[in-house]
Design an enzyme around this catalytic site. Structure first.
Site, mmCIF file in Angstrom:
data_model
loop_
_atom_site.group_PDB
_atom_site.id
_atom_site.type_symbol
_atom_site.label_atom_id
_atom_site.label_comp_id
_atom_site.label_asym_id
_atom_site.label_seq_id
_atom_site.Cartn_x
_atom_site.Cartn_y
_atom_site.Cartn_z
ATOM 1 N N GLU A 1 -5.791 7.461 8.513
ATOM 2 C CA GLU A 1 -5.575 8.301 7.327
ATOM 3 C C GLU A 1 -4.122 8.800 7.310
ATOM 4 O O GLU A 1 -3.671 9.478 8.229
ATOM 5 C CB GLU A 1 -6.548 9.474 7.235
ATOM 6 C CG GLU A 1 -7.979 9.057 6.976
ATOM 7 C CD GLU A 1 -8.171 8.421 5.598
ATOM 8 O OE1 GLU A 1 -7.528 8.854 4.623
ATOM 9 O OE2 GLU A 1 -8.965 7.471 5.499
ATOM 10 N N SER A 2 -3.411 8.448 6.244
ATOM 11 C CA SER A 2 -1.958 8.637 6.221
ATOM 12 C C SER A 2 -1.532 10.093 6.414
ATOM 13 O O SER A 2 -0.591 10.368 7.178
ATOM 14 C CB SER A 2 -1.371 8.097 4.912
ATOM 15 O OG SER A 2 -1.874 8.801 3.785
ATOM 16 N N VAL B 1 -5.507 0.837 5.613
ATOM 17 C CA VAL B 1 -4.183 1.096 6.182
ATOM 18 C C VAL B 1 -3.661 2.396 5.579
ATOM 19 O O VAL B 1 -4.057 2.764 4.470
ATOM 20 C CB VAL B 1 -3.213 -0.067 5.895
ATOM 21 C CG1 VAL B 1 -3.616 -1.307 6.650
ATOM 22 C CG2 VAL B 1 -3.103 -0.368 4.399
ATOM 23 N N LYS C 1 -9.210 -9.017 6.447
ATOM 24 C CA LYS C 1 -8.856 -8.061 7.491
ATOM 25 C C LYS C 1 -9.273 -8.580 8.865
ATOM 26 O O LYS C 1 -10.448 -8.907 9.069
ATOM 27 C CB LYS C 1 -9.527 -6.718 7.207
ATOM 28 C CG LYS C 1 -9.105 -6.096 5.881
ATOM 29 C CD LYS C 1 -9.941 -4.888 5.528
ATOM 30 C CE LYS C 1 -9.564 -4.344 4.147
ATOM 31 N NZ LYS C 1 -10.435 -3.228 3.721
ATOM 32 N N CYS D 1 0.818 -1.210 0.000
ATOM 33 C CA CYS D 1 0.000 0.000 0.000
ATOM 34 C C CYS D 1 0.858 1.270 0.000
ATOM 35 O O CYS D 1 1.664 1.479 0.917
ATOM 36 C CB CYS D 1 -0.917 0.003 1.223
ATOM 37 S SG CYS D 1 -1.876 1.523 1.386
#
Length: 222
Positions: free
Chosen positions: A65-66, A53, A40, A13
């Protein structure tokens, strides 16, 4: 501040890749939990209500949330600082991360997922146009004489974008997408980022991405 951190991630990802880069750049110890995105586990879903992720647990508090995780990490672990000091510069970081997430990625994956050879030239042109937009409106106006997005200093912006360029060999293989020759700043930025220790420590080679993205691409289009 305690360093008890657990990161839920997935190797493939690009969003999770962003956060792993920040943690390594800041040399923060963390527990890594790889998530099977096709199966998951319930413990992960309890942490990440969106089922995406990356997700972070820090002393029992959850963050997901990155882009939000990475700002949280920069505020919590302040060395090296990866957000600029001025409000205007911080706004530029957020604007260009937003462009990446809301525009660039949509066109990027539309090109890869497309199976219609007749649509391919249009989608390829659009993706190449995005590279030129980054070159002309982003790097040319923000980086000055420096090699990074904001010049001589690294920022969250560099790490937000880099994972998509590490994956570019898959787009090149399946769809012929490359950085155009008239984007020298962009090419130089990729070449500057790639040797960094934080990047090399978790880098995957081109063959990995070509293999993992076959499910999106299905076949090679000219």
């Amino acid at each position: 501040m305690s360093h008890r951190l657990e990161l839920f991630s997935a190797r493939v990802c690009p969003y999770a890749h962003r956060t792993r880069l920040i943690l390594r750049e800041k040399d923060v110890a963390f527990e890594y939990t790889e998530v099977d995105l096709q199966n998951k586990p319930s413990r992960f879903l309890a942490v990440s209500p969106y089922g995406k992720v990356p997700a972070l647990v820090h002393d029992g508090a959850t963050v997901y949330e990155s882009a939000i995780i990475n700002e949280y990490l920069d505020e919590t672990f302040q060395e090296p600082r990866l957000m600029p000091e001025t409000p205007v510069a911080r706004a530029k970081v957020r604007i260009w991360i937003d462009y990446c997430d809301d525009y660039f990625i949509a066109d990027h994956y539309a090109l890869l997922k497309n199976q219609d050879a007749a649509r391919h030239p249009t989608l390829l042109h659009k993706a190449e146009r995005n590279f030129r937009f980054i070159e002309q409106e982003g790097l040319a106006k923000l980086s000055g004489n420096g090699p990074y997005w904001l010049g001589s200093e690294l920022s969250l912006l560099d790490f937000a974008w880099y994972p998509f360029f590490e994956r570019l060999p898959a787009w090149t293989h399946y769809r012929g997408l490359k950085i155009p020759d008239d984007c020298p700043r962009l090419q130089n930025w990729v070449e500057t980022m790639a040797p960094r220790q934080s990047i090399r420590e978790i880098a995957n080679d081109a063959a990995y991405y070509v293999g993992r993205y076959v499910n999106y691409a299905k076949t090679v289009l000219p």
